[in-house]
Structure formats: structure tokens, C-alpha cells
Design an enzyme around this catalytic site. Structure first.
Site, PDB file in Angstrom:
ATOM      1  N   GLU A   1       0.875  -1.157   0.000  1.00 56.33           N
ATOM      2  CA  GLU A   1       0.000   0.000   0.000  1.00 56.33           C
ATOM      3  C   GLU A   1       0.916   1.210   0.000  1.00 56.33           C
ATOM      4  O   GLU A   1       1.413   1.611   1.033  1.00 56.33           O
ATOM      5  CB  GLU A   1      -0.912  -0.022   1.238  1.00 56.33           C
TER       6      GLU A   1
ATOM      7  N   CYS B   1      -2.674   8.562   3.882  1.00 56.89           N
ATOM      8  CA  CYS B   1      -2.457   8.017   2.535  1.00 56.89           C
ATOM      9  C   CYS B   1      -3.607   8.404   1.622  1.00 56.89           C
ATOM     10  O   CYS B   1      -3.428   8.544   0.415  1.00 56.89           O
ATOM     11  CB  CYS B   1      -2.301   6.499   2.598  1.00 56.89           C
TER      12      CYS B   1
END
Lengths: 335, 335, 335, 335
Positions: free
Chosen positions: D89, D123
Site C-alpha cells: 500500500e 495516505c
């Protein structure tokens, strides 16, 4: 249940447990405050008429009913009239097949636990034992010996493994079944009242093993008591046929170490029950699997996979986000 | 069907199509030679009594029935008695909500196709139109204009969009419904016999639009004919309430470009039908989705996802391959 | 493939089959006319450099590669650099465990077919045989006898069961492996060139059985040729440890009739391969299951369940159709 | 994690949180006593070299890595060499498209929360705003006004909505990005240091809005700071192209009330991100959905559906319980 409010009508023979659970639910619901509507979970105590009010009401979209086949038929027909849904878990007449390759010790423990545990008053209690002729002599005498030593007594007392039947009616039904079995040629071991002096009002019994010459009518019935009918087989297909040749289809099992036998028993031509276990009793450790049975057991499933389907509406959606209008089956229809 | 043999009893009004399909099936089955048992797929022609033989027979494990609610109740009750399974697809009373933000051109085409296609004799035919008051005038006059120009004629002829009703009974039922609607305050456009001279024995009709002051009893019934009841709404919740306030629960749709409206319509508080479409008619292009409806539509599902569940037995298996015997719920039971 | 265009680069050693398949695809694609874009399915013939062009191109979102572990590492690293996806199906070193309870006839047939079929040049060819000591003498002599009678010859000729190796390099690799195995203490039966006079340019061989004193390095390598290494075991856990103690993890199997052994082999502490069969060879009849392996086999899966995941993008969607804005994790953030 | 032991290496910039969680885990693990092996959950603190030890070890079957694209490439290549698995990720460059039909109030709240919450260090922080020209003037001035009033301060203090950047490097990176953006023609609102006097050692900043003439290189990069690049669009396809034209593929969203736009955005030709929301920000309330992104975000998924697949081995099993041996692809091979 899947977001639905719940009304619980317990058996009229055992209302207290339901009332206790209701108290727990009340506490849980209270925590949600205004987010939980009033009456989200309710208990009603009553007899047949109470149940009929529930099945008759269009406000009750679904009835999950556990009990006798006769009750199930009534519920099912009542719901059918108004296109309500049922989840039925009715009678079981659960069998174990013991193959020559079985682990006898393990089978023995499984039989005793599942035939006499809760005094045979479990929907998944073992009621029929189908034993291969080559292992019969190694198993049945030991089984009788195990039965002889089982501690009968107050179920709340440490050490008791067999408590009483629920009431005198249940006792009478057991007696009647044994009588018929004897008349059919059955050879009865055990049975009869127990602890009459200590508990004159309770219906304690000695569990019974009945060696039958064949699967007569009484064997094909579910008697909610610790009676274990024993039959012999010589060929697996015949044993499976015997296992399947009852109206009920709840639970079943085979004790074998042979993978060809175990998988055959689980296959499409094997057990026709909703539950089929290998080397584990009919009231086995299947917690987590869908629970319920086929045929006269009613076809319903509770718990896990698929059970939610019974409680929920299903809807098929198509969203057309184009600027065209597709027609069904590609039909051309210009106006 | 999922490995099951099939006996098909078509409507007694349309046996020929079934017989043609049977011929195709015969050819297919023949290719499998001895692998396909005799009588794997059969067609029986008959009336109510024939159906009753099927529902009464324990050899018929499941009945999938498409037809009227009355038939469905009979089938369902008969099957309930013997714990057989039903997949019911009964009446529909399918509605479309047209929101102010709808693409009017698209809605118009969808309405005409789904209300008059196959002369309104499709289970998913559009029967009720619920139009927002702000778009009513932009839509209804154009709809009537479109109806006026529809070519009625032999369905096998190129260009025909509306064929006949199936028989004189269907014609009478349509006439009767229109009479009642008129008595209820409905304003009827169209309707009445068509092409009587050309086809004296057939039941051709002009499709009808009926502007209703409210959702009266006749609107809540399914009349298997090209009658479209039109109602006005001003608030989406009221429109959805109207849409849901019929006994049937087959198909439904909304025409809107507003994602808040479309998702609301598809949500738990939206349409209560088994099918709910956005910007596509009730007899839409949902091929591939599970097909069937809730409430008096009977709850069955055919096609795709989940439909196989209706046709198959389910079994929960536990295989104990250890040398220990776990007991249900971790009970201790030592003999 | 799941809607993606496909470029197929076959092994440089076998381009003809790919070209034939391309011709079939061209015919299929042509039927779709303008609906199928130009170059939807293409074949490119080439060596390593051609493959590198494909793995280097950002236009190639995913590479499904079948071949050696070395090739797989190169592809995998090249794709990792640009976050492209791989589906790898690399080397296998497939074993069979034969338990004392096995059906010896069945095991024998399975061993011969899976060890010498396609001359041991199948990714799932059987390469290691782990036999219980109690059944060793009943099996190995019969296996050698079966090997002696196998018809080697032109694979297109009726009756041939063993064709040639793909080229002289493959022959040399087999010879080299047998030499090393002999040096490791292996006892070789069979092996060596065959039909040299008839087909001087082809690489026909006699299949070899090598009884090994242990699982030496050469046994842990995949030699793409009909060499079957045989080892003895006395305890199932040790046999499974042996089976798992190779870098590759494609296919595996056990021959046993004991359900405790078969389920143990399939359990989390059993075979660590992507395929594990019971009473069926490693190149078994698993058509329909996900195909591929763990460890150095690369982890990819082709065919059926889950394989589509490799070829498709995944997206998580949330549609807010309310008039409020929920914030992540229920955060309060008022502006 | 799915039964696997876990070693957690937090970012070297934020070890304390990991140590706290480790303490909680220790308490949980302790409850299981001997059933939980020693070292089931461990935390290691370290820099790049520590990570390299983990990726190099064959004992670590899978690495789930969250961080920069460069780190992801290194991890991915290291794991590829030994056929280990990654769940990556990596960077995000998350955009919101605001369509003319959007609920402006709702969009405004969503933009501010997702662009400046946690000071743009999430994020899924919003980094790019793609606004339809017809709504631009209604939105941007109000957005600037909202930015002006945001309380910057100690994140533990009641009322603070913007805390500091993690360190001086992060501050420098933000400054550098704003400089480049200005050089590219960007019009900057806000930015620059904040609370320097109160917290001289901390890196508090004013969040910045940068109106860009186009999507220049700096906009295509992820700068982990509260910079919001704003661009105009006139056509949805162009807006989606802009949204997709960055290397990262984590999260994305559209604000629109038009179902045609929302579904188009979610379709195969819409957003190419792993997360795509409608009327909810990129750091939305998608808890419960699979979390992760496509392209340079690395393709991994954590949480819910499918995430377990990353952590578990998969095995295809075939059990032959017949007395025959079927061969692969129906081959005939008689010995």
C-alpha cells in the site's frame, strides 16, 4: 435477526429459559437507547393458539419454528396461505453407521454421548445404530456395559450424565415405544423408570438399547427419549438405504476409517440428511455449519452460511446509467 | 435442472410451445444415449387436476410454479403438507415512478414498451405509472399520442407491436377492469376491441391509459391486459409507499437522474419488490439476475445466482480425522 | 481473458501449436466484426528478448508466465519494478506418497501414467515416489515390470505411450541427472536412449526409476524428463516432511484408503503444494480447480475460481446517497 | 493474521504507537497461555536495514508494506527474487471531481476534512480537486474562506483541527513543492510556517490551496503535506482522464447528484483507483471495504473481503473415492 425484530414463543413446556434470555436481551437493547425501537425483542408465552396468532398475522413476515412434524405442517400451511416464509426444524431420526474399519473406542464414546446425553431429548440425539455384522460383537456388548454404569441424577449435580425426561407424557411415550418395539421382535436392554423414590414427581428413566430384527414402523418414528434402536448390516449401500428410509432428514453419521466409505456416505448417493458427519456423532461439533434437515425435518437452516437468506429480502437491481434504453431480450420496439 | 429430472406442465392455454420445446429436449437427451435415463425431461398437458397429481406426489421433490396467486396458494399449501419445496412466481403489479429529473424521452419509450409489449401479458408488464406532478403535463399527453400510433396486428407480421389477448376471457377481464376503474373515478384513454372485422375470433384490443384519482382496489389487482393506471405524486416517500401498497411484489422501477433518489429507491426503505430497476422498465434487461418477487408473488427465484439453491439439497459435513472425539459445545461427557 | 486483450508468446521450442491456436482465434475474433478491436489476440514468436519487451512495457498490465523458476524470477522482478502483475506457474517437483492401506493396483496405474506420460515433460509429472516400507516390496518390482513393457514410439502412432524428449538438450539433462543420482547412491532401473536407429535426430529415451537412499540435491531439482526417484518412509509425518522439503510447490498426492491419512495430508500441516490429491496422480483430473502452486512454483493460479482475480482490477465503492456527510472513523470535524 | 505470526516494523518516524500496540497485544496473547506460541506478535524498531532483513528472510512468507513507492519497489523486487508475497500500500494522489450538480455544502465539508485533516498526512488525503467550470466560482472562494478559519494547534488540545507535520523534512518538502507549483504557474493561497514562536521545534504549517493551470509534474507527485491542487474541467471524460493520469491509484471520488455521472465514474471506464467514492471524500467512510490501490500504489488490499487471500495458502484438492482411476483430460493410458 438480520435487522428484523424478533418475537420468541418458547415451548409451553420450557418457558423459564426464554424468560431468562429475554432479560438478557432487554439489557442489551437498553444499551442502544433510542436507536433500538421499543419491543425489538419480545417473548410471548403460550400454547398452540398463541402460535396460531403469529402464523396468521401478516405483520409476521417469517416464522422460524422448531418442534414436531405436525406443528411444522400446520405452520407451513398457514404461512403458505399468505405467502409468508418458514424456517422449519422439525423431527429428526438420526442414525449412525458403524463400519468394520471404525475406531471402536471412538464410536463407543460417540454413541453413548449422543444417545443418552440430555436423556435423548435433543433434536440431533442418536436414535438408530446401524452396525456392520463383522463388528457387531465387538461393539454391542461393550455398549451395554457402558450403559450399565451411567450415572443418572439431578442434572445440576456434579457427575450426573443423565437427567430426567421433561414430563410424564414423555415417560409414557417412551414406555409405549418400547412395548411396540418388543412386539416387533426387539430385544430390549435397559429402559424403565429410575430414581422413583428420590424424585417421585420427576420422570427419570434408564436409557434403553433395543436390538431390532429390522426397521419397523416404531423405529421410523421419533420418540423423544433415550431409546437406541440397533440394526445390523452387511453392505454399505443397504446401510445407507436403511439410514435414508425414514421420513425425517436431520442428522446422520458414519464411523469408518475408509475414505472411500466416508466420501461415499457424504456424496449425492449417500446420506439424504441436512447434516452428515464422519467419525463424529449426529449431535456433533458442527457448530458453525448451517443447521437443519431435509424431508419431514422441514428444510430450514439456522446458523451461519445461508441462514441469513431465510431472514432477508432479496432484490435484483439493474441501473441504466447510459443515455440509451436497452429492452428485455434485445427486442426491437420503436415508437 | 441441477441434475434433477424435469416434468413440464405448461399452461393449458398454451401447450404448443411446450410441445415444441419438448421435441428439442428429446433431440438433446438422445445425444447422451444411455447416460441420460428414460424420461429425463417430460411434458404433460392438462388442467388443474394434472397439476394436483404433481403436487400430491412425494416423487416430485420440488414444484416451480408460474401463474396466478390463487394457483400459487394451492400449490404452496399442497407442498407444505408433505414438506416438498416450491419456487413460486405468481402475480405482479409492476409500477414505474417518474421523477422530475427523469429523462422524459427515455421514460416514454420504456413506458410504452413495458405497458403494451406482448399486449400487457407479461408477468413484468408495467401496470401502474406514478408520475411526479411537475412532470405530469410533459409526459402524459405525449404518452397518449404515442399510444395512438401503435400498430396493432398479427404478431407474426412485420411491424406489428401489439398482438391479441390470449382469449375472450382475457378480453372480458379487461373490459370489466376498465368499467370498475371508470366507476372509481378513472379517466380512460383507449381500450376496447380492435380488428374485430379482420380477426373475428381473436381478442385484439386497444391498449388503455387510465388516469386515476387514487390507488383504488382495481388498481391493486393484476389484470393481465394492456391497462396502464396513472397516478400523480409530489413526494418520493409517498410515491414509494404507493408503489409498495399492493399485495404483489414482482418488479418495479424508477426513472430519475438523481443518485440520491435512485439509491433510496433501491435501499431497504425503497421498493419492496424482488426486482427494482433504475432508468429501465420493469420488464427490463435484467437477464442474468435472479428473477422473482416478494409478497404475493410467492418469493421464488429462477435464473442465475441462488436459483440453484431451490433445486438442490444442502448438507453440512464435519469430518473428524483426528484420533479424538470432540463433543458438541465442548461438553464433558466421560463414560 | 476477462475482457483483456492477449499477447501470447509461446516457448521458443514449440511455436507451431501457438500459431495454430492463433489461427483459430483469428476466426473467432472475425465473427465479432467491428465489436472486436484489431489485434485483440496476438501471438509473438521469440526468445528471451521478446519476453523482456513484454515485461518492460507499461502497456502490458499483467504477465502470466509458465516456465522455469529462473525465468519466473526475472519476470517477477521486472514486473515488480513497475508494479505490474504476474501470474507465475514455474517448476514442479511433484511427489506421491503411497501408504500401506493404498489400493496397489490403482497406485500402480497412477504412477506409470503420471511419471512417463508425455515422457515426463508435464509440469505436473510425477517425479518423486515416497513409499511406505510395508508396501515397498509389493509395489516397486511390479512398477519395474510395468515400465519394461511400455511402448515407446512416434506419439502420433496408435499404441505409443512414450514419445521423445523435446530436444537433445533435454536428453543431456536427463543423462546428467541420472549420473548425479547414481553418484548419490541411487539404484537406476531403465534410462538411456531409445529408438536411435529409427529416429536418429529425435531424443527418445527409456524412462528411469531411481531408488534413492535419501532426498539428495538432484532429487530436489526438477529435471524435465521421465525420471522417477523412489524413497521409503515409515511414518506419515516424515513422508509429508520429505514431500514438502523441495523448493517447488506445484502438485502432490497420497494414495491411501485411510480417511485420517487423507484428510491429514490435505490439512494445514499436510502438503504445502497448490494442488493436493487423494487417490489420483499429481497430473490428475483436477480440471475445474484453480491450477498453480506455492513456493518457487510462483504462487499464480489459472483456471476457475479466483483465476479471474489475477486478470481484473478491483475497486471498493461507497455511495453516499444521504444528505449528510459521514467522516472516516466517525471523526468530528466541523468547519 | 489469518493464523500467521506477525512481526511489525513501524515507520522509524513513529515507533511509539507501535510499542503501545505491542503492549496491548502482549496482554491479549498472554490470555491464551500455552496455546499462543512465544513471539506470536512482535515489534521491531529500525530503519531500512531492518526492513531488508525481513524481506530477505525465507522465514517471512509475506510482507505487507505501507509507505513510499520507492520502498515498495525495493520490497517487491526483494520478495520477487524468493517468490515471497507482498501486500503493498504505497503512495496515493487522491482526487475529487466536483460536478455542476454536486451538493456544494457537502463537497465543501468533504474537501476541507480530507485535504487538511491530519495535516494532509494520510495516505488517502485529498491532494487534487478537479472542479467543473460552472461551479468553480461558487466553490473555490468559499473553500478559501473555510481554510482561513481553520484552528491550527496542538492535536491533543480540544478544538485543534490541524496539527504539525511530522518533521522538518516534511516541512521542507512542502515548501519545495509549493515553489515548483508557483513556477509552473500555480496561484497559491495559504502555505508557509505556523506557530513558529509557540512551538519552535515543531513543523506546523498553514494548509495551501494551489490553483493550477494544468496537471504539471509536481501535481502528479505525492507530497505528504496539506497542499490541495485545484484544476478546472468542462467535460466529465476529460476530468476522469485527469484524475487517472497520475502514477498512483489509491483513492478517488466524485461529488455529483447525477446517477449517470456517478455510475460512469464507478464503471470500467471511470476511476482507475482501488477506491472510488460518490459524495464522500477519498478518506471516506469506506471502513469495511477492501482497502488499497492499483498502479504505483502497489495493488495490495488490506481489510475485509479478499484481504485474507493475501495471507493464506490456497490448495486445490481432488479426492478420488471410487475404485477407478480417472486420468487427466480423459486420456486413455492402459499399461
Amino acid at each position: 435477526m438480520c435487522g428484523d425484530p424478533v418475537i420468541w414463543k418458547p415451548s409451553e413446556k420450557s418457558p423459564l429459559c426464554a424468560l431468562m434470555v429475554q432479560k438478557i436481551c432487554d439489557r442489551v437493547v437498553a444499551r442502544f437507547g433510542d436507536d433500538a425501537p421499543d419491543g425489538l425483542i419480545q417473548t410471548v408465552i403460550g400454547e398452540r393458539e398463541t402460535g396460531e396468532v403469529l402464523t396468521a398475522s401478516r405483520d409476521v413476515a417469517i416464522v422460524s419454528a422448531t418442534g414436531s412434524t405436525r406443528m411444522g405442517q400446520a405452520v407451513s400451511a398457514a404461512m403458505a396461505r399468505r405467502f409468508g416464509r418458514c424456517i422449519l426444524e422439525l423431527g429428526g431420526n438420526n442414525a449412525m453407521i458403524v463400519s468394520p474399519s471404525a475406531d471402536v473406542e471412538m464410536a463407543l464414546r460417540a454413541i453413548v454421548f449422543s444417545a443418552v446425553g440430555t436423556a435423548g431429548q435433543r433434536c440431533t440425539s442418536l436414535r438408530r445404530l446401524i452396525v456392520h455384522q463383522d463388528i457387531y460383537q465387538a461393539l454391542i456388548p461393550r455398549l451395554k456395559k457402558a450403559y450399565s454404569g451411567l450415572p443418572i441424577g439431578d442434572p445440576l449435580a456434579e457427575g450426573s450424565l443423565i437427567g430426567p425426561l421433561i414430563d410424564r407424557d414423555a415417560f409414557d411415550a417412551m414406555e409405549r415405544a418400547l412395548e411396540i418395539a418388543r412386539a416387533d421382535g426387539g430385544d430390549i436392554f435397559g429402559g424403565g423408570p429410575a430414581l422413583r423414590n428420590t424424585y417421585p414427581d420427576a420422570a427419570y428413566v434408564h436409557p434403553a438399547i433395543v436390538e431390532m430384527p429390522g426397521q419397523t414402523e416404531i423405529v421410523r418414528e421419533e420418540t423423544f427419549a433415550p431409546i437406541l434402536y440397533v440394526m445390523k448390516y452387511s453392505d454399505l449401500d443397504a446401510a445407507i438405504a436403511l439410514q435414508n428410509d425414514v421420513p425425517q432428514g436431520l442428522s446422520s453419521c458414519i464411523f469408518t476409517t475408509d475414505v472411500r466409505e466416508s466420501e461415499y456416505f457424504l456424496s449425492a448417493v449417500g446420506s439424504d440428511c441436512g447434516i452428515a458427519n464422519v467419525n463424529i456423532g449426529p449431535s456433533g461439533a458442527e457448530i458453525g455449519g448451517a443447521f437443519g434437515g431435509e424431508k419431514d425435518t422441514g428444510g430450514g437452516r439456522e446458523s451461519r452460511s445461508d441462514a441469513w437468506r431465510g431472514y432477508m429480502r432479496r432484490q435484483t437491481n439493474t441501473i441504466n446509467y447510459s443515455r440509451d434504453l436497452p429492452l428485455a431480450q434485445g427486442i426491437k420496439f420503436d415508437i
